[in-house]
Write a protein that holds these residues in place. Sequence first.
Motif, PDB file in Angstrom:
ATOM      1  N   ASN B  21       5.599  58.757  30.903  1.00 37.98           N
ATOM      2  CA  ASN B  21       6.362  57.936  31.830  1.00 37.98           C
ATOM      3  C   ASN B  21       7.313  57.014  31.058  1.00 37.98           C
ATOM      4  O   ASN B  21       6.956  56.478  30.021  1.00 37.98           O
ATOM      5  CB  ASN B  21       5.372  57.110  32.664  1.00 37.98           C
ATOM      6  CG  ASN B  21       5.972  56.652  33.970  1.00 37.98           C
ATOM      7  OD1 ASN B  21       7.087  57.047  34.325  1.00 37.98           O
ATOM      8  ND2 ASN B  21       5.260  55.822  34.693  1.00 37.98           N
ATOM      9  N   HIS B  22       8.543  56.858  31.574  1.00 36.47           N
ATOM     10  CA  HIS B  22       9.534  56.025  30.882  1.00 36.47           C
ATOM     11  C   HIS B  22      10.608  55.614  31.875  1.00 36.47           C
ATOM     12  O   HIS B  22      11.049  56.427  32.682  1.00 36.47           O
ATOM     13  CB  HIS B  22      10.150  56.828  29.729  1.00 36.47           C
ATOM     14  CG  HIS B  22      10.919  55.998  28.764  1.00 36.47           C
ATOM     15  ND1 HIS B  22      12.197  55.575  29.002  1.00 36.47           N
ATOM     16  CD2 HIS B  22      10.580  55.493  27.562  1.00 36.47           C
ATOM     17  CE1 HIS B  22      12.617  54.845  27.977  1.00 36.47           C
ATOM     18  NE2 HIS B  22      11.649  54.782  27.086  1.00 36.47           N
ATOM     19  N   VAL B  23      11.048  54.367  31.812  1.00 31.39           N
ATOM     20  CA  VAL B  23      12.029  53.880  32.796  1.00 31.39           C
ATOM     21  C   VAL B  23      13.373  54.611  32.706  1.00 31.39           C
ATOM     22  O   VAL B  23      14.116  54.665  33.684  1.00 31.39           O
ATOM     23  CB  VAL B  23      12.284  52.357  32.669  1.00 31.39           C
ATOM     24  CG1 VAL B  23      11.016  51.577  32.998  1.00 31.39           C
ATOM     25  CG2 VAL B  23      12.824  51.978  31.301  1.00 31.39           C
ATOM     26  N   GLU B  24      13.679  55.194  31.552  1.00 25.77           N
ATOM     27  CA  GLU B  24      14.956  55.919  31.431  1.00 25.77           C
ATOM     28  C   GLU B  24      14.815  57.401  31.745  1.00 25.77           C
ATOM     29  O   GLU B  24      15.772  58.157  31.619  1.00 25.77           O
ATOM     30  CB  GLU B  24      15.527  55.742  30.017  1.00 25.77           C
ATOM     31  CG  GLU B  24      16.030  54.336  29.757  1.00 25.77           C
ATOM     32  CD  GLU B  24      16.362  54.109  28.283  1.00 25.77           C
ATOM     33  OE1 GLU B  24      16.840  55.049  27.633  1.00 25.77           O
ATOM     34  OE2 GLU B  24      16.106  52.990  27.799  1.00 25.77           O
ATOM     35  N   SER B  25      13.610  57.823  32.138  1.00 23.60           N
ATOM     36  CA  SER B  25      13.388  59.244  32.426  1.00 23.60           C
ATOM     37  C   SER B  25      13.428  59.530  33.924  1.00 23.60           C
ATOM     38  O   SER B  25      12.834  58.793  34.709  1.00 23.60           O
ATOM     39  CB  SER B  25      12.021  59.690  31.882  1.00 23.60           C
ATOM     40  OG  SER B  25      12.067  59.780  30.481  1.00 23.60           O
ATOM     41  N   GLY B  26      14.108  60.612  34.283  1.00 19.41           N
ATOM     42  CA  GLY B  26      14.075  61.107  35.649  1.00 19.41           C
ATOM     43  C   GLY B  26      13.253  62.372  35.752  1.00 19.41           C
ATOM     44  O   GLY B  26      12.906  62.817  36.840  1.00 19.41           O
ATOM     45  N   GLY B  27      12.934  62.964  34.587  1.00 18.04           N
ATOM     46  CA  GLY B  27      12.188  64.220  34.595  1.00 18.04           C
ATOM     47  C   GLY B  27      11.140  64.292  33.501  1.00 18.04           C
ATOM     48  O   GLY B  27      11.374  63.866  32.363  1.00 18.04           O
ATOM     49  N   ILE B  28       9.989  64.810  33.871  1.00 16.47           N
ATOM     50  CA  ILE B  28       8.893  65.026  32.933  1.00 16.47           C
ATOM     51  C   ILE B  28       8.407  66.459  33.128  1.00 16.47           C
ATOM     52  O   ILE B  28       8.118  66.863  34.253  1.00 16.47           O
ATOM     53  CB  ILE B  28       7.735  64.042  33.207  1.00 16.47           C
ATOM     54  CG1 ILE B  28       8.186  62.605  32.904  1.00 16.47           C
ATOM     55  CG2 ILE B  28       6.486  64.422  32.420  1.00 16.47           C
ATOM     56  CD1 ILE B  28       7.200  61.547  33.358  1.00 16.47           C
ATOM     57  N   ALA B  99      16.039  62.027  30.612  1.00 15.96           N
ATOM     58  CA  ALA B  99      16.827  61.487  31.727  1.00 15.96           C
ATOM     59  C   ALA B  99      16.966  62.525  32.840  1.00 15.96           C
ATOM     60  O   ALA B  99      16.793  62.222  34.014  1.00 15.96           O
ATOM     61  CB  ALA B  99      18.202  61.045  31.234  1.00 15.96           C
ATOM     62  N   HIS B 100      17.291  63.773  32.457  1.00 18.19           N
ATOM     63  CA  HIS B 100      17.519  64.818  33.458  1.00 18.19           C
ATOM     64  C   HIS B 100      16.614  66.020  33.206  1.00 18.19           C
ATOM     65  O   HIS B 100      16.088  66.174  32.111  1.00 18.19           O
ATOM     66  CB  HIS B 100      18.985  65.226  33.454  1.00 18.19           C
ATOM     67  CG  HIS B 100      19.903  64.084  33.758  1.00 18.19           C
ATOM     68  ND1 HIS B 100      20.050  63.580  35.027  1.00 18.19           N
ATOM     69  CD2 HIS B 100      20.670  63.311  32.952  1.00 18.19           C
ATOM     70  CE1 HIS B 100      20.894  62.561  35.000  1.00 18.19           C
ATOM     71  NE2 HIS B 100      21.284  62.371  33.747  1.00 18.19           N
ATOM     72  N   ARG B 101      16.478  66.886  34.217  1.00 16.95           N
ATOM     73  CA  ARG B 101      15.437  67.898  34.118  1.00 16.95           C
ATOM     74  C   ARG B 101      15.745  69.057  33.192  1.00 16.95           C
ATOM     75  O   ARG B 101      14.821  69.647  32.626  1.00 16.95           O
ATOM     76  CB  ARG B 101      15.014  68.392  35.509  1.00 16.95           C
ATOM     77  CG  ARG B 101      15.993  69.231  36.284  1.00 16.95           C
ATOM     78  CD  ARG B 101      15.433  69.409  37.694  1.00 16.95           C
ATOM     79  NE  ARG B 101      16.181  70.329  38.542  1.00 16.95           N
ATOM     80  CZ  ARG B 101      17.332  70.051  39.127  1.00 16.95           C
ATOM     81  NH1 ARG B 101      17.920  68.888  38.933  1.00 16.95           N
ATOM     82  NH2 ARG B 101      17.914  70.950  39.915  1.00 16.95           N
TER      83      ARG B 101
END
Lengths: 138, 138, 80, 80
Positions: B21-28, B99-101
């Motif tokens: 988990n990370h505030v700058e991430s939109g995808g994991i 950031a993106h998937r």
Amino acid sequence: MKKVVEIVDVIDTAKVYTELNHVESGGICVFVGTVREFTNQEQVIALEFETYRDMALKEMEKIADTAIEKWNLNKVVLRHAVGEKGVAEPVVIVGASSAHRDACFEACRFLIDTLKETVPIWKKEKFKNKSVWVSAHP
Amino acid sequence: MKKVVEIVDVIDTAKVYTELNHVESGGICVFVGTVREFTNQEQVIALEFETYRDMALKEMEKIADTAIEKWNLNKVVLRHAVGEKGVAEPVVIVGASSAHRDACFEACRFLIDTLKETVPIWKKEKFKNKSVWVSAHP
Amino acid sequence: MNVLFFGIAKDIVGSSEILFSDEEAKPATVAALKKDLIKNYPEFLKLKTLAVAVNSEYANDDVTLSGNDEIAIIPPVSGG
Amino acid sequence: MNVLFFGIAKDIVGSSEILFSDEEAKPATVAALKKDLIKNYPEFLKLKTLAVAVNSEYANDDVTLSGNDEIAIIPPVSGG
């Protein structure tokens, strides 16, 4: 149960592996979409999701069935959250479980790509001084 | 901490999402490898993993660093289990947060593919009447 | 005839639901419904796409509408 | 000189570690080590690959070996 299709208030990321576990599977691929703090250099305070629930569940079922058929999956999960979500919170989780890893990777990518294209869920980005429905305008 | 690289006795799949988990991430994107019950129609009782630990951790660090650099990842996890694992138990978990998937999917695939190619870990398939070191012979 | 509005469509019409009473002239097809909507709310023209669902399935322009249908206006989706 | 064996390599030599005492003729390079191994244990010829690590890094055939190195025989890996 082969597929889990749900719209929920809060996503519990910890349970997805249990849902996708299967004795015939050697690979499980999961994608989690989370709220990013910045969009185009603007700070996001929250995302607000709403859905046309009956139709969204129908469309998610179709996506799950298509993926199960195409990649011979043992298990599939498609779960989307609704309501207001803060930075770093999960908003969607999709996963596929298959004998080998090629299939689960491809299927997982298909699940999230298709969900974003066809499932009637809408998100509003809330910034400090405005709110914007995402992708509404060209 | 940007990367988690570990060799453990038991993999806890539930905590990986928190680690990525990370505030700058939109995808994991996460991949979990598990023990399949059948290999070429033969019933597997268990897999037994052993490793050259110091070297394996070094190689896993290299893979993590390469992926972070190439896909600009916010977080990476590479965790492998050792010892005897029964059917449906997790043996490896890798994940990437971006950031993106596109980036997290590609990176996650790279993590598991490269781990399987270069990290000194060996598995023995235990059947009812024999044991076989996987991939040892042509 | 019952029409549901979601997302930005709800903001444009200012309501999540509009009931066409039996007396009113009701659009006969999806195409006619879209035309009526755009006439009354030109803001719909600015959207990237505008889809209609009939009984919770995407419906093409030529689908005919009946009084018992649940109809929904689907602006560009943005889940995930 | 200390040589570690893993996986099927350990089964082939029947030990997880072999110590070359100072008196013995020690292989000077990775290539020489592999040659000695194959001579003493022809089973190694049947493996898909045979790699050597020196101080926990993969080492090419021309890498020279010294008495203080930790050397490991790496049969085909199969993690994941």
